[in-house]
Design a protein around this motif. Sequence first.
Motif, short mmCIF file in Angstrom:
data_model
loop_
_atom_site.label_atom_id
_atom_site.label_comp_id
_atom_site.label_asym_id
_atom_site.label_seq_id
_atom_site.Cartn_x
_atom_site.Cartn_y
_atom_site.Cartn_z
N ALA A 291 -2.18 -4.39 14.15
CA ALA A 291 -2.05 -5.43 13.12
C ALA A 291 -1.26 -6.58 13.73
O ALA A 291 -0.35 -6.36 14.55
CB ALA A 291 -1.36 -4.89 11.88
N THR A 292 -1.57 -7.81 13.34
CA THR A 292 -0.89 -9.00 13.86
C THR A 292 -0.32 -9.80 12.70
O THR A 292 -1.02 -10.07 11.71
CB THR A 292 -1.84 -9.87 14.68
N PHE A 293 0.97 -10.20 12.80
CA PHE A 293 1.64 -11.00 11.79
C PHE A 293 2.05 -12.35 12.38
O PHE A 293 2.48 -12.42 13.54
CB PHE A 293 2.89 -10.29 11.27
N GLN A 294 1.95 -13.41 11.56
CA GLN A 294 2.49 -14.72 11.91
C GLN A 294 3.79 -14.88 11.12
O GLN A 294 3.76 -15.05 9.90
CB GLN A 294 1.50 -15.83 11.56
N LEU A 295 4.93 -14.80 11.81
CA LEU A 295 6.22 -14.84 11.15
C LEU A 295 6.66 -16.28 10.90
O LEU A 295 6.31 -17.19 11.66
CB LEU A 295 7.26 -14.09 11.99
N PRO A 296 7.48 -16.52 9.85
CA PRO A 296 7.88 -17.89 9.52
C PRO A 296 8.91 -18.50 10.46
O PRO A 296 9.10 -19.70 10.47
CB PRO A 296 8.44 -17.74 8.10
N GLY A 297 9.62 -17.70 11.26
CA GLY A 297 10.63 -18.25 12.15
C GLY A 297 11.55 -17.18 12.69
O GLY A 297 11.31 -15.98 12.52
N PRO A 298 12.64 -17.61 13.37
CA PRO A 298 13.58 -16.65 13.94
C PRO A 298 14.22 -15.78 12.87
O PRO A 298 14.29 -16.13 11.69
CB PRO A 298 14.63 -17.54 14.63
N GLY A 299 14.69 -14.60 13.31
CA GLY A 299 15.37 -13.69 12.40
C GLY A 299 15.08 -12.25 12.74
O GLY A 299 14.33 -11.94 13.67
N ASP A 300 15.70 -11.34 11.96
CA ASP A 300 15.48 -9.90 12.13
C ASP A 300 14.39 -9.46 11.14
O ASP A 300 14.50 -9.72 9.93
CB ASP A 300 16.77 -9.12 11.87
N TYR A 301 13.38 -8.75 11.67
CA TYR A 301 12.25 -8.34 10.84
C TYR A 301 12.09 -6.82 10.89
O TYR A 301 12.29 -6.20 11.95
CB TYR A 301 10.96 -9.00 11.31
N ILE A 302 11.71 -6.25 9.75
CA ILE A 302 11.38 -4.83 9.68
C ILE A 302 9.87 -4.71 9.48
O ILE A 302 9.32 -5.24 8.51
CB ILE A 302 12.11 -4.14 8.52
N PHE A 303 9.22 -4.04 10.41
CA PHE A 303 7.79 -3.79 10.32
C PHE A 303 7.58 -2.34 9.86
O PHE A 303 8.23 -1.43 10.37
CB PHE A 303 7.10 -4.01 11.67
N LYS A 304 6.69 -2.17 8.90
CA LYS A 304 6.44 -0.84 8.35
C LYS A 304 4.93 -0.58 8.31
O LYS A 304 4.16 -1.40 7.81
CB LYS A 304 7.02 -0.71 6.95
N ILE A 305 4.53 0.59 8.83
CA ILE A 305 3.13 1.03 8.80
C ILE A 305 3.08 2.30 7.95
O ILE A 305 3.74 3.29 8.28
CB ILE A 305 2.57 1.30 10.21
N THR A 306 2.29 2.29 6.87
CA THR A 306 2.24 3.40 5.93
C THR A 306 0.82 3.96 5.85
O THR A 306 -0.13 3.21 5.61
CB THR A 306 2.69 2.96 4.53
N THR A 307 0.68 5.26 6.05
CA THR A 307 -0.62 5.93 5.90
C THR A 307 -0.78 6.40 4.46
O THR A 307 0.21 6.74 3.79
CB THR A 307 -0.73 7.13 6.85
N LYS A 308 -2.05 6.44 3.98
CA LYS A 308 -2.30 6.79 2.58
C LYS A 308 -3.49 7.74 2.46
O LYS A 308 -4.40 7.73 3.29
CB LYS A 308 -2.60 5.52 1.77
N ASN A 309 -3.44 8.57 1.41
CA ASN A 309 -4.62 9.30 0.93
C ASN A 309 -4.37 9.66 -0.53
O ASN A 309 -3.41 9.18 -1.15
CB ASN A 309 -4.93 10.53 1.80
N ASP A 310 -5.20 10.47 -1.12
CA ASP A 310 -5.08 10.78 -2.54
C ASP A 310 -3.83 11.57 -2.89
O ASP A 310 -3.49 11.71 -4.07
CB ASP A 310 -6.32 11.57 -3.00
N PHE A 311 -3.13 12.09 -1.87
CA PHE A 311 -1.98 12.95 -2.13
C PHE A 311 -0.69 12.38 -1.54
O PHE A 311 0.30 13.09 -1.37
CB PHE A 311 -2.24 14.36 -1.57
#
Length: 496
Positions: A291-311
């Motif tokens: 995945a690619t993000f365009q960030l608004p500027g300098p700073g500390d960022y937290i990236f989160k990747i979440t998997t999903k299913n019906d449960f």
Amino acid sequence: MTEVMHHVILFLSALSCVFCNTEDLRISSSPSLEAGPINWKQQITISCTWTPGSMKFADIFVGEESIFTHPVYGPIVSQEDPEARLFFSQDIALGTAELVIKDITEADNNAFSCMVSRIGRGNPVTLEVLEPPTAGVSGLTATPDFTSVLLTWEAVDGATNYNVAWRASGTEDWNAADVPGTEHTFEGLNVASDYEAKVEASNDAGIREGIEPAEVSFTTKDNRPPHPVGGLTVHEAAYNATTITLSWNIQDNTAENRIVTGITATAAKEGAVEGDPAIEPQELAAEATTATFQLPGPGDYIFKITTKNDFSEGVDTSAMELHTVKETTTPPPPPTTPEPTTKKPTTAAPTTEAKEPTEGDIDLGTGGENIDCGDIQSIQPFANQQASLKCTVPDDANFAPSDITWTFQAGDATPVEQEQIINSEIGVVTFDNTTSILTIKSVTADTVGTYTCHEATHNSSCPFVVLTTKDGPTTGAASFALSSVLALAIFLIALF
């Protein structure tokens, strides 16, 4: 007595037995035909008994045909071989006769009766043979649940029951059951697991040889939440860039057959206040790994990747990574172009008195805005030994050792790029936190020449000449420092 005489006597006996007493003639079978059909491939014995007496000989009839003249049985009985499929024998002294039939099939479904000379022909017994179904099962379907599977199939003519079995894929032993209908449910299976099932038609005669069972493969449902992604990594296109690409893998889920129906990727700035630009989350396919993000500027960022299913509701299935985008440094001024000259510059020949091989780094300095390679222009390691050339990135540089590339030029030949250096096994290029290292595997006549490290963005470079001596065990080493600001290009030192 010959077979012909035997039949003549029986024939004459039949003509003269208008008033014969057939009540003295008894017929039976083993196993008993009164119990119902006899299963195929079994052996049956038809026995005749009577009161012995002079000139009393026996024959067994198949319908209205003597066993000896029957078109199918006659040739076999005439062999008088106890090991053959049919064998007839009698003992007139005891008043007994037997017909043994082996490996019976539906072709043996006939009426058998006894005839004894001077007595006549008694009442028949009828042989009925039950064979297994002649067709295999079709239409086998598996409907798996989490820990069970429903198997259904089409009915087979002649089948009274079905042998149904399952096993885990990759195993050898089957778990089997006999069922009377055309469906069956197996319980106690594992979730998200691969299985095989098979069904064979049968009856009291068994399963017919040579007919393959119907088979089906299936995977039970998964009621487990997915694992978080693995190997989450933040990649930045350039120093302190705001275009950030993430990568990951879902190997932990595929290894356990865990279902992933979708992935959500988010980026959030720590300490964000009202009015800061929003970073929209991304809804990705289950098989996505970037995945690619365009960030608004300098700073500390937290990236989160979440998997999903019906449960996955209420379960933390996310992986997180923290990344800092710093204030971007001021770009350096454009490179200065050297003044053109009509006088051809002379190239100094390499010194004939090379330096002694040196352990560790040779510090070449930075010399302000331009690279200063100092007065050390060559090393002379011993022949067939290893030599390491090192370019060190200054502390205030805005590029990494991995941005440095190497070239090699032997005499006036065309320079060889880094990829060719590695592919031709001249040397290998490695990195540490501050240094790009070119290791020459073996200094020979083919590997002496000018080795130059380059940093393309700022047009910085530094050449170095490697010579050889005839023998000796010492390994040479040289080091170069690249400026953090734009440097003037250095003319390559040519060998004559």
